[in-house]
Scaffold this active site. Structure first.
Site, mmCIF file in Angstrom:
data_model
loop_
_atom_site.group_PDB
_atom_site.id
_atom_site.type_symbol
_atom_site.label_atom_id
_atom_site.label_comp_id
_atom_site.label_asym_id
_atom_site.label_seq_id
_atom_site.Cartn_x
_atom_site.Cartn_y
_atom_site.Cartn_z
ATOM 1 N N PHE A 125 0.914 -1.084 0.135
ATOM 2 C CA PHE A 125 -0.018 -0.095 -0.107
ATOM 3 C C PHE A 125 0.753 1.127 0.162
ATOM 4 C CE2 PHE A 125 -2.985 3.105 2.133
ATOM 5 C CZ PHE A 125 -4.014 2.709 1.179
ATOM 6 N N GLU A 141 -0.234 3.140 10.889
ATOM 7 C CA GLU A 141 -1.914 3.114 10.813
ATOM 8 C C GLU A 141 -2.466 4.422 11.380
ATOM 9 O OE1 GLU A 141 -4.169 0.908 9.470
ATOM 10 O OE2 GLU A 141 -2.497 -0.777 8.771
ATOM 11 N N SER A 195 0.525 10.329 7.765
ATOM 12 C CA SER A 195 -0.844 10.478 8.364
ATOM 13 C C SER A 195 -1.699 11.764 7.807
ATOM 14 C CB SER A 195 -0.843 10.618 9.645
ATOM 15 O OG SER A 195 -0.210 9.508 10.490
ATOM 16 N N GLN A 249 11.070 -4.474 33.188
ATOM 17 C CA GLN A 249 11.191 -4.031 34.504
ATOM 18 C C GLN A 249 11.052 -5.285 35.502
ATOM 19 O OE1 GLN A 249 12.201 -1.174 34.916
ATOM 20 N NE2 GLN A 249 12.508 -0.874 37.257
ATOM 21 N N THR A 290 2.489 6.579 1.956
ATOM 22 C CA THR A 290 3.480 7.396 2.713
ATOM 23 C C THR A 290 4.265 7.692 2.040
ATOM 24 O OG1 THR A 290 2.922 6.315 4.622
ATOM 25 C CG2 THR A 290 5.024 7.337 4.699
ATOM 26 N N ARG A 320 11.641 -16.837 39.121
ATOM 27 C CA ARG A 320 12.942 -16.048 39.360
ATOM 28 C C ARG A 320 13.007 -15.894 41.031
ATOM 29 N NH1 ARG A 320 17.020 -13.903 40.792
ATOM 30 N NH2 ARG A 320 17.930 -11.924 39.714
ATOM 31 N N GLY A 350 14.093 -7.565 35.037
ATOM 32 C CA GLY A 350 15.309 -6.742 35.438
ATOM 33 C C GLY A 350 16.353 -6.798 34.348
ATOM 34 N N SER A 399 -0.593 8.043 17.212
ATOM 35 C CA SER A 399 -1.339 8.412 18.503
ATOM 36 C C SER A 399 -2.016 9.921 18.301
ATOM 37 C CB SER A 399 -0.826 8.202 19.492
ATOM 38 O OG SER A 399 -0.448 6.719 19.830
#
Length: 385
Positions: free
Chosen positions: A120, A364, A129, A337, A123, A269, A340, A367
Protein backbone atom coordinates in the site's frame (compact mmCIF):
# COMPACT_ATOMS: atom_id res chain seq x y z
CA UNK A 1 -18.95 -17.52 9.93
CA UNK A 2 -20.62 -20.16 12.08
CA UNK A 3 -19.44 -20.16 15.73
CA UNK A 4 -18.09 -23.69 15.37
CA UNK A 5 -16.14 -22.71 12.25
CA UNK A 6 -14.69 -19.67 14.01
CA UNK A 7 -13.69 -21.82 16.99
CA UNK A 8 -11.92 -24.25 14.65
CA UNK A 9 -10.03 -21.44 12.90
CA UNK A 10 -8.96 -19.83 16.17
CA UNK A 11 -7.86 -23.16 17.60
CA UNK A 12 -5.83 -24.00 14.50
CA UNK A 13 -4.16 -20.58 14.46
CA UNK A 14 -3.44 -20.78 18.19
CA UNK A 15 -1.69 -24.13 17.75
CA UNK A 16 0.22 -22.95 14.70
CA UNK A 17 1.41 -19.75 16.38
CA UNK A 18 2.46 -21.34 19.64
CA UNK A 19 3.93 -24.59 18.29
CA UNK A 20 5.43 -23.51 14.97
CA UNK A 21 6.18 -19.78 15.17
CA UNK A 22 7.00 -19.01 18.81
CA UNK A 23 9.94 -21.50 18.85
CA UNK A 24 11.59 -19.69 15.91
CA UNK A 25 10.93 -16.10 16.97
CA UNK A 26 14.59 -15.45 17.73
CA UNK A 27 15.59 -16.96 14.38
CA UNK A 28 13.17 -14.63 12.60
CA UNK A 29 14.54 -11.65 14.53
CA UNK A 30 18.18 -12.57 13.86
CA UNK A 31 17.75 -13.42 10.18
CA UNK A 32 15.15 -10.72 9.43
CA UNK A 33 13.16 -13.30 7.51
CA UNK A 34 10.25 -15.69 7.95
CA UNK A 35 10.87 -19.24 6.68
CA UNK A 36 9.11 -20.23 3.47
CA UNK A 37 7.43 -23.17 5.21
CA UNK A 38 5.71 -20.75 7.60
CA UNK A 39 4.56 -18.57 4.72
CA UNK A 40 3.19 -21.63 2.92
CA UNK A 41 1.25 -22.68 6.01
CA UNK A 42 -0.28 -19.21 6.33
CA UNK A 43 -1.55 -19.50 2.76
CA UNK A 44 -2.93 -23.00 3.37
CA UNK A 45 -4.79 -21.79 6.46
CA UNK A 46 -6.47 -18.97 4.55
CA UNK A 47 -4.76 -16.22 6.52
CA UNK A 48 -4.04 -14.19 3.39
CA UNK A 49 -7.78 -13.75 2.95
CA UNK A 50 -9.41 -13.83 6.39
CA UNK A 51 -11.14 -10.47 5.85
CA UNK A 52 -11.95 -10.99 2.16
CA UNK A 53 -15.51 -12.18 1.42
CA UNK A 54 -16.11 -15.83 0.68
CA UNK A 55 -17.32 -15.04 -2.84
CA UNK A 56 -13.74 -14.03 -3.64
CA UNK A 57 -12.16 -17.02 -1.92
CA UNK A 58 -11.60 -15.52 1.53
CA UNK A 59 -12.85 -16.51 4.97
CA UNK A 60 -15.22 -13.54 5.13
CA UNK A 61 -14.66 -12.71 8.79
CA UNK A 62 -16.56 -9.89 10.45
CA UNK A 63 -14.45 -7.38 12.36
CA UNK A 64 -15.51 -8.99 15.64
CA UNK A 65 -14.27 -12.36 14.40
CA UNK A 66 -11.14 -10.77 12.96
CA UNK A 67 -10.34 -9.16 16.31
CA UNK A 68 -10.36 -12.58 17.97
CA UNK A 69 -8.03 -13.87 15.26
CA UNK A 70 -5.70 -10.91 15.83
CA UNK A 71 -5.59 -11.74 19.56
CA UNK A 72 -4.05 -15.08 18.55
CA UNK A 73 -1.68 -13.60 15.97
CA UNK A 74 -0.47 -11.01 18.50
CA UNK A 75 0.97 -13.77 20.69
CA UNK A 76 4.06 -13.94 18.49
CA UNK A 77 6.27 -11.66 16.42
CA UNK A 78 4.22 -9.07 14.52
CA UNK A 79 6.24 -9.97 11.43
CA UNK A 80 3.93 -12.97 11.00
CA UNK A 81 0.80 -10.86 10.73
CA UNK A 82 2.61 -8.41 8.48
CA UNK A 83 2.94 -11.10 5.81
CA UNK A 84 -0.75 -10.97 5.00
CA UNK A 85 -1.95 -7.85 6.81
CA UNK A 86 -2.09 -5.60 3.76
CA UNK A 87 -3.93 -8.18 1.64
CA UNK A 88 -6.72 -8.26 4.22
CA UNK A 89 -6.34 -4.65 5.31
CA UNK A 90 -6.09 -1.45 3.40
CA UNK A 91 -5.29 -2.99 -0.01
CA UNK A 92 -8.07 -5.54 0.02
CA UNK A 93 -10.54 -3.19 1.70
CA UNK A 94 -9.94 -0.36 -0.79
CA UNK A 95 -10.69 -2.75 -3.63
CA UNK A 96 -13.81 -3.96 -1.84
CA UNK A 97 -15.06 -0.42 -1.21
CA UNK A 98 -13.87 1.40 -4.31
CA UNK A 99 -12.85 -1.15 -6.95
CA UNK A 100 -14.79 -1.98 -10.08
CA UNK A 101 -16.39 -5.41 -10.44
CA UNK A 102 -13.64 -6.37 -12.86
CA UNK A 103 -10.91 -5.28 -10.44
CA UNK A 104 -12.49 -7.21 -7.58
CA UNK A 105 -12.81 -10.37 -9.66
CA UNK A 106 -9.28 -10.03 -10.98
CA UNK A 107 -7.40 -9.22 -7.78
CA UNK A 108 -9.32 -10.30 -4.67
CA UNK A 109 -9.19 -14.10 -5.24
CA UNK A 110 -5.42 -13.87 -5.78
CA UNK A 111 -5.01 -11.73 -2.67
CA UNK A 112 -7.08 -14.19 -0.64
CA UNK A 113 -5.06 -17.23 -1.77
CA UNK A 114 -1.71 -15.54 -1.26
CA UNK A 115 -0.84 -15.92 -4.94
CA UNK A 116 -0.43 -12.14 -4.88
CA UNK A 117 1.07 -10.05 -2.08
CA UNK A 118 -0.03 -6.42 -2.05
CA UNK A 119 1.68 -3.30 -0.79
CA UNK A 120 0.00 0.00 0.00
CA UNK A 121 1.88 3.02 -1.32
CA UNK A 122 0.63 6.13 0.48
CA UNK A 123 3.42 7.36 2.78
CA UNK A 124 6.04 9.74 1.41
CA UNK A 125 8.91 11.72 2.90
CA UNK A 126 6.54 14.65 3.51
CA UNK A 127 3.20 12.88 3.57
CA UNK A 128 2.22 10.30 6.17
CA UNK A 129 -0.86 10.51 8.34
CA UNK A 130 -1.50 13.90 6.71
CA UNK A 131 -1.68 13.51 2.91
CA UNK A 132 -1.54 17.24 2.18
CA UNK A 133 2.12 16.96 1.22
CA UNK A 134 1.54 14.11 -1.25
CA UNK A 135 3.90 14.78 -4.16
CA UNK A 136 3.55 11.67 -6.34
CA UNK A 137 1.70 12.61 -9.52
CA UNK A 138 -0.34 10.83 -12.15
CA UNK A 139 -1.06 12.49 -15.49
CA UNK A 140 -3.13 11.27 -18.38
CA UNK A 141 -1.41 10.36 -21.61
CA UNK A 142 -4.03 9.16 -24.04
CA UNK A 143 -5.90 6.39 -22.26
CA UNK A 144 -2.90 5.62 -20.01
CA UNK A 145 -1.70 7.20 -16.80
CA UNK A 146 1.94 8.11 -16.15
CA UNK A 147 3.10 8.10 -12.51
CA UNK A 148 6.11 9.87 -11.00
CA UNK A 149 7.21 10.10 -7.38
CA UNK A 150 8.55 8.16 -4.41
CA UNK A 151 7.03 6.33 -1.45
CA UNK A 152 8.62 5.60 1.92
CA UNK A 153 8.40 2.78 4.52
CA UNK A 154 6.17 0.64 2.30
CA UNK A 155 5.40 -2.71 3.96
CA UNK A 156 6.18 -5.79 1.86
CA UNK A 157 7.51 -3.65 -1.00
CA UNK A 158 10.53 -5.96 -1.57
CA UNK A 159 8.23 -8.94 -2.19
CA UNK A 160 5.08 -7.24 -3.46
CA UNK A 161 3.40 -8.46 -6.63
CA UNK A 162 1.30 -5.30 -6.84
CA UNK A 163 1.56 -1.90 -5.19
CA UNK A 164 -1.47 0.31 -4.68
CA UNK A 165 -0.01 3.73 -5.39
CA UNK A 166 -1.64 6.94 -4.25
CA UNK A 167 -0.95 9.79 -6.63
CA UNK A 168 -2.21 13.31 -7.14
CA UNK A 169 -4.34 13.39 -10.29
CA UNK A 170 -5.48 16.96 -9.77
CA UNK A 171 -2.43 19.16 -9.08
CA UNK A 172 -4.69 22.10 -8.35
CA UNK A 173 -6.40 20.37 -5.43
CA UNK A 174 -5.12 20.72 -1.88
CA UNK A 175 -4.98 18.48 1.17
CA UNK A 176 -6.49 15.05 0.65
CA UNK A 177 -8.42 16.11 -2.44
CA UNK A 178 -7.48 15.31 -6.01
CA UNK A 179 -5.83 11.99 -5.13
CA UNK A 180 -6.40 8.67 -6.93
CA UNK A 181 -5.21 5.10 -6.38
CA UNK A 182 -3.53 2.93 -9.01
CA UNK A 183 -2.76 -0.79 -9.15
CA UNK A 184 0.87 -1.03 -10.25
CA UNK A 185 2.15 -4.59 -10.80
CA UNK A 186 5.73 -5.47 -9.91
CA UNK A 187 7.98 -5.39 -12.94
CA UNK A 188 6.21 -2.44 -14.54
CA UNK A 189 8.88 -0.39 -16.36
CA UNK A 190 9.98 2.58 -14.26
CA UNK A 191 8.97 0.97 -10.94
CA UNK A 192 11.88 0.20 -8.63
CA UNK A 193 12.29 -0.80 -4.99
CA UNK A 194 14.96 0.49 -2.62
CA UNK A 195 16.95 -1.61 -0.14
CA UNK A 196 15.16 -3.06 2.88
CA UNK A 197 14.89 -0.65 5.83
CA UNK A 198 16.95 -1.49 8.92
CA UNK A 199 14.37 -0.96 11.65
CA UNK A 200 14.39 -0.79 15.45
CA UNK A 201 12.10 -3.80 15.69
CA UNK A 202 9.65 -6.01 13.82
CA UNK A 203 12.44 -7.84 12.00
CA UNK A 204 11.07 -10.18 9.38
CA UNK A 205 8.51 -7.57 8.32
CA UNK A 206 10.14 -5.91 5.34
CA UNK A 207 9.67 -2.27 4.38
CA UNK A 208 11.40 -0.24 1.67
CA UNK A 209 11.13 2.88 -0.45
CA UNK A 210 9.32 2.69 -3.79
CA UNK A 211 10.33 4.81 -6.79
CA UNK A 212 8.19 5.63 -9.79
CA UNK A 213 9.91 7.09 -12.85
CA UNK A 214 7.47 7.60 -15.73
CA UNK A 215 5.57 4.46 -14.76
CA UNK A 216 2.90 3.91 -17.38
CA UNK A 217 -0.27 1.99 -16.48
CA UNK A 218 -3.48 1.47 -18.47
CA UNK A 219 -6.81 3.06 -17.62
CA UNK A 220 -8.04 -0.14 -15.92
CA UNK A 221 -5.28 0.27 -13.30
CA UNK A 222 -7.17 3.20 -11.78
CA UNK A 223 -9.04 1.85 -8.74
CA UNK A 224 -12.73 2.50 -9.33
CA UNK A 225 -12.26 3.31 -13.00
CA UNK A 226 -13.36 6.77 -14.08
CA UNK A 227 -15.47 7.03 -10.92
CA UNK A 228 -12.24 6.68 -8.93
CA UNK A 229 -10.57 9.79 -10.34
CA UNK A 230 -9.69 12.13 -7.45
CA UNK A 231 -11.52 9.80 -5.02
CA UNK A 232 -8.58 7.72 -3.81
CA UNK A 233 -8.13 9.14 -0.38
CA UNK A 234 -11.85 9.42 0.27
CA UNK A 235 -12.16 5.71 -0.49
CA UNK A 236 -9.17 4.87 1.68
CA UNK A 237 -10.52 6.92 4.57
CA UNK A 238 -13.59 4.69 4.67
CA UNK A 239 -11.32 1.70 5.12
CA UNK A 240 -8.80 3.10 7.59
CA UNK A 241 -10.99 2.42 10.62
CA UNK A 242 -10.95 -1.28 9.82
CA UNK A 243 -7.15 -1.31 9.97
CA UNK A 244 -7.07 0.68 13.20
CA UNK A 245 -9.34 -1.76 14.96
CA UNK A 246 -7.26 -4.67 13.67
CA UNK A 247 -4.00 -3.15 14.94
CA UNK A 248 -5.68 -2.52 18.29
CA UNK A 249 -6.59 -6.21 18.52
CA UNK A 250 -3.05 -7.20 17.56
CA UNK A 251 -1.72 -5.01 20.39
CA UNK A 252 -4.08 -6.74 22.82
CA UNK A 253 -2.73 -10.12 21.69
CA UNK A 254 0.83 -8.97 22.24
CA UNK A 255 -0.08 -7.59 25.67
CA UNK A 256 -1.44 -11.03 26.56
CA UNK A 257 1.87 -12.64 25.63
CA UNK A 258 3.80 -10.03 27.65
CA UNK A 259 1.62 -10.66 30.70
CA UNK A 260 2.27 -14.38 30.30
CA UNK A 261 6.04 -13.86 30.08
CA UNK A 262 6.01 -11.56 33.11
CA UNK A 263 3.95 -13.94 35.24
CA UNK A 264 6.05 -16.99 34.37
CA UNK A 265 9.30 -15.18 35.06
CA UNK A 266 8.05 -13.79 38.39
CA UNK A 267 7.03 -17.28 39.49
CA UNK A 268 10.41 -18.85 38.76
CA UNK A 269 12.97 -16.07 39.35
CA UNK A 270 14.17 -16.15 42.95
CA UNK A 271 15.63 -13.37 45.04
CA UNK A 272 16.61 -13.86 48.66
CA UNK A 273 15.49 -17.45 48.58
CA UNK A 274 11.94 -16.85 47.36
CA UNK A 275 10.28 -16.10 44.01
CA UNK A 276 9.98 -12.42 43.14
CA UNK A 277 6.25 -13.06 42.66
CA UNK A 278 5.98 -12.79 46.44
CA UNK A 279 7.16 -9.16 46.40
CA UNK A 280 4.27 -6.73 46.46
CA UNK A 281 5.94 -4.19 44.16
CA UNK A 282 6.31 -6.92 41.52
CA UNK A 283 2.68 -7.84 42.14
CA UNK A 284 1.76 -4.22 41.50
CA UNK A 285 3.49 -4.26 38.09
CA UNK A 286 1.75 -7.52 37.17
CA UNK A 287 -1.64 -6.23 38.35
CA UNK A 288 -1.35 -3.07 36.25
CA UNK A 289 -0.46 -5.08 33.16
CA UNK A 290 -3.28 -7.59 33.66
CA UNK A 291 -5.72 -4.70 34.06
CA UNK A 292 -4.41 -2.93 30.96
CA UNK A 293 -4.72 -6.12 28.93
CA UNK A 294 -8.28 -6.82 30.05
CA UNK A 295 -9.34 -3.22 29.44
CA UNK A 296 -7.88 -3.27 25.94
CA UNK A 297 -9.54 -6.58 25.11
CA UNK A 298 -12.95 -5.39 26.25
CA UNK A 299 -12.60 -2.10 24.36
CA UNK A 300 -11.56 -3.77 21.10
CA UNK A 301 -14.43 -6.27 21.15
CA UNK A 302 -16.96 -3.53 21.94
CA UNK A 303 -15.63 -1.33 19.14
CA UNK A 304 -15.62 -4.24 16.68
CA UNK A 305 -19.25 -5.07 17.46
CA UNK A 306 -20.26 -1.44 16.91
CA UNK A 307 -18.33 -1.37 13.63
CA UNK A 308 -20.08 -4.53 12.42
CA UNK A 309 -23.43 -3.04 13.40
CA UNK A 310 -22.62 0.15 11.50
CA UNK A 311 -23.14 2.38 14.53
CA UNK A 312 -19.56 3.65 14.87
CA UNK A 313 -16.95 3.37 12.14
CA UNK A 314 -14.85 6.39 13.09
CA UNK A 315 -14.41 7.33 16.74
CA UNK A 316 -14.45 3.85 18.25
CA UNK A 317 -11.73 2.35 16.03
CA UNK A 318 -9.52 5.40 16.62
CA UNK A 319 -10.06 5.17 20.38
CA UNK A 320 -9.24 1.45 20.33
CA UNK A 321 -6.09 1.95 18.29
CA UNK A 322 -4.98 4.86 20.47
CA UNK A 323 -5.58 3.06 23.76
CA UNK A 324 -4.31 -0.37 22.75
CA UNK A 325 -1.10 0.84 21.08
CA UNK A 326 -0.23 3.00 24.07
CA UNK A 327 -1.31 0.21 26.43
CA UNK A 328 0.95 -2.45 24.92
CA UNK A 329 3.87 -0.04 25.26
CA UNK A 330 3.19 0.25 28.98
CA UNK A 331 2.84 -3.51 29.36
CA UNK A 332 6.08 -4.11 27.47
CA UNK A 333 7.91 -1.59 29.65
CA UNK A 334 6.67 -3.29 32.82
CA UNK A 335 7.62 -6.70 31.44
CA UNK A 336 11.21 -5.55 30.98
CA UNK A 337 11.16 -4.11 34.51
CA UNK A 338 9.90 -7.37 36.00
CA UNK A 339 12.68 -9.23 34.21
CA UNK A 340 15.30 -6.80 35.52
CA UNK A 341 18.66 -7.10 33.81
CA UNK A 342 17.48 -10.14 31.86
CA UNK A 343 14.85 -7.99 30.19
CA UNK A 344 17.56 -5.89 28.57
CA UNK A 345 19.34 -8.83 26.93
CA UNK A 346 18.84 -9.91 23.32
CA UNK A 347 17.32 -13.36 23.08
CA UNK A 348 14.81 -12.70 25.85
CA UNK A 349 11.29 -12.41 24.44
CA UNK A 350 10.26 -9.29 26.35
CA UNK A 351 13.28 -7.36 25.05
CA UNK A 352 12.24 -8.11 21.47
CA UNK A 353 8.58 -7.29 22.11
CA UNK A 354 9.63 -4.02 23.75
CA UNK A 355 11.23 -2.98 20.46
CA UNK A 356 8.43 -4.41 18.33
CA UNK A 357 5.66 -2.66 20.27
CA UNK A 358 7.01 0.84 19.71
CA UNK A 359 5.91 0.96 16.09
CA UNK A 360 2.21 0.48 16.85
CA UNK A 361 1.95 4.05 18.15
CA UNK A 362 3.17 5.32 14.77
CA UNK A 363 1.76 3.36 11.82
CA UNK A 364 -1.88 3.13 10.75
CA UNK A 365 -2.15 6.71 12.05
CA UNK A 366 -0.05 8.01 14.94
CA UNK A 367 -1.44 8.36 18.45
CA UNK A 368 -1.64 12.11 17.86
CA UNK A 369 -3.74 11.64 14.72
CA UNK A 370 -6.06 9.35 16.69
CA UNK A 371 -6.40 12.02 19.39
CA UNK A 372 -7.46 14.55 16.76
CA UNK A 373 -10.03 12.17 15.23
CA UNK A 374 -11.48 11.24 18.63
CA UNK A 375 -11.72 14.84 19.76
CA UNK A 376 -13.24 16.11 16.52
CA UNK A 377 -15.90 13.41 16.65
CA UNK A 378 -16.74 14.45 20.21
CA UNK A 379 -16.57 18.21 19.70
CA UNK A 380 -17.98 18.52 16.18
CA UNK A 381 -17.63 21.89 14.45
CA UNK A 382 -16.38 23.50 17.66
CA UNK A 383 -13.12 21.58 17.28
CA UNK A 384 -12.40 23.49 14.08
CA UNK A 385 -12.97 26.91 15.61
Amino acid sequence: MEPSDLADVLSAVRDFVRKEVVPIEEQIDAEDAIPERVIATCKEMGLYGFAIPEEYGGLGMTLTEEAQLAFELGWTTPALRSLFGTNNGIAGQVLLVGGTDEQKKSWLPRLASGEVTASFGLTEADAGSDPSGLATTARRDGTDWVLNGAKRYITNAPVADVIMVFARTNPGASGNRGISTFLVPAGTPGLSIGPKDHKMGQSGAWTADVYLDDVRVPAEALVGGEAGVDQGFQTAAKCLAHGRAHIAALCVGMAGRLVHESVEFAKTREQGGRPIASFQLIQGLIADSVTDHLAGRALVLDVARAYDAGTDKVQGPSAAKYFASEMVGRVADRAVQVHGGAGYIRGVAVERFYRDARLFRIYEGTSQIQQVIIARQALGKAARG
